[in-house]
Design a protein around this motif. Structure first.
Motif, PDB file in Angstrom:
ATOM      1  N   GLY A 124       1.306  -1.366  -0.207  1.00  0.00           N
ATOM      2  CA  GLY A 124       0.346  -0.155   0.141  1.00  0.00           C
ATOM      3  C   GLY A 124       1.108   1.362   0.118  1.00  0.00           C
ATOM      4  O   GLY A 124       0.266   2.231  -0.543  1.00  0.00           O
ATOM      5  N   SER A 127      -2.743   4.602  -0.124  1.00  0.00           N
ATOM      6  CA  SER A 127      -3.298   5.397   0.816  1.00  0.00           C
ATOM      7  C   SER A 127      -2.891   6.687   1.835  1.00  0.00           C
ATOM      8  O   SER A 127      -2.433   5.946   2.681  1.00  0.00           O
ATOM      9  N   SER A 136      -2.748   8.135   3.958  1.00  0.00           N
ATOM     10  CA  SER A 136      -2.753   9.772   5.407  1.00  0.00           C
ATOM     11  C   SER A 136      -2.985   8.388   6.190  1.00  0.00           C
ATOM     12  O   SER A 136      -2.718   8.226   7.087  1.00  0.00           O
ATOM     13  N   ASN A 137      -2.798   6.868   5.198  1.00  0.00           N
ATOM     14  CA  ASN A 137      -2.039   5.759   6.594  1.00  0.00           C
ATOM     15  C   ASN A 137      -0.486   4.856   6.122  1.00  0.00           C
ATOM     16  O   ASN A 137      -0.142   4.395   6.921  1.00  0.00           O
ATOM     17  N   ARG A 183      -4.002   2.804  11.678  1.00  0.00           N
ATOM     18  CA  ARG A 183      -3.443   2.978  10.371  1.00  0.00           C
ATOM     19  C   ARG A 183      -2.797   1.700   9.503  1.00  0.00           C
ATOM     20  O   ARG A 183      -3.303   1.552   7.801  1.00  0.00           O
ATOM     21  N   ARG A 215      -6.164  -0.352   8.362  1.00  0.00           N
ATOM     22  CA  ARG A 215      -6.494   0.507   7.537  1.00  0.00           C
ATOM     23  C   ARG A 215      -6.099  -0.335   6.249  1.00  0.00           C
ATOM     24  O   ARG A 215      -6.308  -0.351   4.756  1.00  0.00           O
ATOM     25  N   MET A 216      -4.490  -0.115   6.570  1.00  0.00           N
ATOM     26  CA  MET A 216      -3.563  -0.179   4.571  1.00  0.00           C
ATOM     27  C   MET A 216      -3.389  -1.261   4.746  1.00  0.00           C
ATOM     28  O   MET A 216      -4.088  -1.823   3.132  1.00  0.00           O
ATOM     29  N   THR A 259      -6.890  -2.134   3.076  1.00  0.00           N
ATOM     30  CA  THR A 259      -7.178  -1.886   1.810  1.00  0.00           C
ATOM     31  C   THR A 259      -6.766  -2.330   0.136  1.00  0.00           C
ATOM     32  O   THR A 259      -7.287  -2.590  -0.526  1.00  0.00           O
TER      33      THR A 259
END
Length: 315
Positions: A207, A213, A215-216, A229, A232-233, A236
């Protein structure tokens, strides 16, 4: 202007005058990604490697036999060569588009079937603007009879699935799949993975390397935020890989782009599977990166393998 090429839906231009002109549109169209995703199918690659001709596909699956007879060996050449020899013919519309015609006085050219057709009477003493306005008003009254997506009317052997998709998204999923194949799937398949937990960190690194992403990215001082973080990554990346897997599974069935899970299919006999044992190792030597991605995949793989991207799950 006289067009001599077949009708091609989904490439940005219905008709082209030359194969060069048609290729200029197909080269970056959904048809290109159809070809690219089929190349990600290991089953299809095995058939290409073991079949002596299009008339004798080495598989017990009738669907894949038919697919191979149509697409042929897609690993022998680049997209342009394959499209000129094969793609333009299997993707083109098999029937001409319907036309608006003038009905003669004795109605002899009026078609017997009235499905999806509308009869109108046009007074010729009206202005062209008025005629157009009134015809449009009539068409709006029959809007439910008209397809919402023109691809629904396709008569191609391989019609494009009329779903909402964006070419950049198809490309992004393809790139993620290719990076994941190199840094996760390949080491696991060849029993070279460090341990069963290393792939979690690699998902995060994928990622970051592909900037999925921003932001992560990076480490946070707050432990809870840091874990969020990372999760979320990884989520994704996993989501994109899942979608790519669905695209591959359906393109093996001759459908694209389709985001639905497919059931496992037994495509080879026991004898065929045994003969694939050594051949399957060569699968991992292939570079399946799309030329449209440039060096993006290679750059991401190098960043991950060089430990340039830090991953740490601290308590």
């Amino acid at each position: 202007m006289r067009y001599i090429r077949g009708i091609q839906k989904g490439i940005g231009r219905l008709r082209s005058r030359t194969i060069e002109e048609e290729l200029s549109y197909a080269r970056t169209s959904v048809r290109r990604w159809w070809w690219e995703y089929l190349r990600l199918s290991k089953d299809y690659w095995l058939i290409c490697q073991t079949s002596s001709s299009a008339n004798n596909p080495r598989t017990i699956d009738d669907g894949m036999r038919w697919l191979y007879r149509k697409f042929g060996d897609i690993y022998k050449s680049d997209f342009d060569t394959w499209y000129e020899r094969t793609g333009t013919y299997i993707f083109k519309e098999q029937v001409e588009l319907p036309k608006v015609i003038e009905i003669v006085e004795d109605l002899s050219n009026l078609t017997e079937t009235r499905d999806d057709k509308l009869l109108v009477e046009i007074p010729l003493d009206l202005s062209q603007a008025t005629i157009s306005r009134q015809i449009n008003r009539i068409l709006k009254q029959h809007i439910t009879m008209r397809p919402a997506n023109k691809l629904q009317m396709s008569q191609s052997q391989f019609p494009i699935n009329p779903v909402l998709y964006r070419l950049p998204a198809l490309q992004r999923m393809h790139e993620i799949w290719c990076v994941h194949r190199e840094v996760v799937a390949k080491p696991v398949a060849l029993e070279q993975a460090k341990d069963k937990y290393s792939t979690k960190g690699d998902l995060y690194r994928i990622g970051v390397a592909l900037r999925l992403s921003p932001s992560n990215e990076g480490m946070a001082e707050d432990v809870e935020l840091h874990h969020q973080r990372l999760n979320r990554m990884r989520s994704t990346v996993s989501r994109y890989i899942g979608k790519a897997k669905m695209l591959i599974g359906n393109v093996e069935l001759g459908k694209y782009p389709v985001f639905k899970k497919t059931l496992p299919v037994d495509r080879f006999s026991k004898k065929q599977r045994e003969s694939h044992a050594e051949l399957e190792k060569l699968w991992w030597d292939l570079d399946l990166t799309s030329q449209l991605s440039g060096t993006k995949v290679l750059d991401a793989v190098n960043k991950i393998n060089s430990n340039e991207i830090r991953y740490a799950w601290y308590n």
